[in-house]
Design an enzyme around this catalytic site. Sequence first.
Site, PDB file in Angstrom:
ATOM      1  N   GLU A  22       0.822  -1.216   0.000  1.00  0.00           N
ATOM      2  CA  GLU A  22       0.000   0.000   0.000  1.00  0.00           C
ATOM      3  C   GLU A  22       0.856   1.266   0.000  1.00  0.00           C
ATOM      4  O   GLU A  22       0.384   2.359   0.297  1.00  0.00           O
ATOM      5  CB  GLU A  22      -0.973  -0.023   1.179  1.00  0.00           C
ATOM      6  CG  GLU A  22      -1.868  -1.275   1.190  1.00  0.00           C
ATOM      7  CD  GLU A  22      -3.271  -1.075   0.605  1.00  0.00           C
ATOM      8  OE1 GLU A  22      -3.816   0.025   0.733  1.00  0.00           O
ATOM      9  OE2 GLU A  22      -3.816  -2.031   0.026  1.00  0.00           O
TER      10      GLU A  22
ATOM     11  N   HIS B 158      -4.128   1.702   7.654  1.00  0.00           N
ATOM     12  CA  HIS B 158      -2.740   1.987   7.264  1.00  0.00           C
ATOM     13  C   HIS B 158      -2.032   2.516   8.509  1.00  0.00           C
ATOM     14  O   HIS B 158      -2.643   3.185   9.349  1.00  0.00           O
ATOM     15  CB  HIS B 158      -2.669   3.084   6.185  1.00  0.00           C
ATOM     16  CG  HIS B 158      -3.192   2.664   4.841  1.00  0.00           C
ATOM     17  ND1 HIS B 158      -4.018   3.456   4.071  1.00  0.00           N
ATOM     18  CD2 HIS B 158      -2.992   1.537   4.119  1.00  0.00           C
ATOM     19  CE1 HIS B 158      -4.305   2.833   2.936  1.00  0.00           C
ATOM     20  NE2 HIS B 158      -3.695   1.667   2.947  1.00  0.00           N
TER      21      HIS B 158
ATOM     22  N   CYS C 101      -2.787  11.373   4.004  1.00  0.00           N
ATOM     23  CA  CYS C 101      -3.169  10.447   2.914  1.00  0.00           C
ATOM     24  C   CYS C 101      -3.105  11.142   1.568  1.00  0.00           C
ATOM     25  O   CYS C 101      -2.840  10.525   0.546  1.00  0.00           O
ATOM     26  CB  CYS C 101      -4.605   9.962   3.078  1.00  0.00           C
ATOM     27  SG  CYS C 101      -4.934   9.062   4.577  1.00  0.00           S
TER      28      CYS C 101
END
Length: 416
Positions: free
Chosen positions: A162, A230, A347
């Site tokens: 990711e 995350h 993000c």
Amino acid sequence: MPLQEINFDGIVGPSHNYAGLSLGNIASASHKGDPSYPRAAALQGVAKMRGNMARGLAQGYFVPLPRPNALLQGRLALDGTEAPALRAAPWSASSMWTANAATVSPAPDTRDGKCHLTPANLVTMLHRAQEWVDTARQLVVAFADKDHFVMHSIVPETFGDEGAANHMRLCEGHGSPGVEVFVYGKPGGKFPARQHEQASRLVARSHLLDPARCVFIEQNPAAIEAGAFHNDVVSVANERVLFTHQEAFADQQAAYDAIRAAFPALEVVEVPSSAVSLAEAIKTYLFNAQLLTLPDGSMALIVPEECRESSAVWNWCQSMMASNGPIREVIPVDVRQSMANGGGPACLRLRVVADPATVDQRFMLSEARAEQLEKVIAEWWPEQIDPADIGNEALADAVVMARAKLLESLDLSILG
Ligand code: SUG
């Protein structure tokens, strides 16, 4: 020009919507079915970029990917009888969260003295797994200078990767050699562990990192279970500072010890659970912040507005600023449209340490470019998308047209 940290923010795409596609992402699940406001979302993103540029920091951007994705639509054999989530996947604007675009190892960390990038395969979620092909195309254009950048292929899809959201770098200054910290999750819990250990190790090897300057840490399964899909939802690092929640890692003390062994100058700013619970940290995204070194050398934390609305979080921020710690300023920004899908200020950006002159200038923000972006967004981005609109042909045409207008205005129609 010395190496600098450049933040590349994802411009929020014209198809931005709330389809509840991300299992384990509490904001995405709880806003499922809400109307979205793509124009406001994209303008909030540009305002955040403008703020950081005004602070004297280097700012870049990536453009939205082509949506709806015709290739994925074809592969899914959509005929109107499918579940709404399947119909929504090819429409997702999730590439706005560029912390998941790639993992980046800056030149001072690598054996060949070049900056290495590996696009993230994002295999765990269907709507995100479609990103890497077009992300890679864009990265190849932005970082075409082969004297300074090396582009890798994705990690084999057996291993979930990711990108930078599970990667931290500690260093004396951005241009000095760093210690790279890779955080992975172990599968088996209620929610998927999206970053696999083998993916992290593979990236470290292919980026030609010194094994003595790499640390691999397991994420706390309880944090994943609480909605930290995350690691950047529960910790962030900049230069010598690791800003983290007390429950971020499977073994917190062992994690600090391992990082300190490789990077003795480490300064940990830990937020105890007694001050801010894991649930409150995840709800407000205190750690999904941009921890930035300002031109005067001090550090500022760019947090979502939601942090100011939580008395526990805001009290903690006030006491941190009053103490003599390394983080001197906490600055809230409004990215509510992104937040409602689980994406905070951190993000929305990919950090690349490089000389800005070596980057394709069409991806670098200036005052004039910011105005240009705002103009195109104001004119072409849909004002509102209701869940029932997903799949609608007129909306698809409007979304395609909006992106084409943006690319044209940035001289990036090559990505069309
Ligand atoms: O992958 N949300 C994204 C949020 C990504 C946040 N990025 C970082 N933490 N670095 C995700 O879960 C929601 C899309 C939807 O439900 O429509 C979504 O994909």
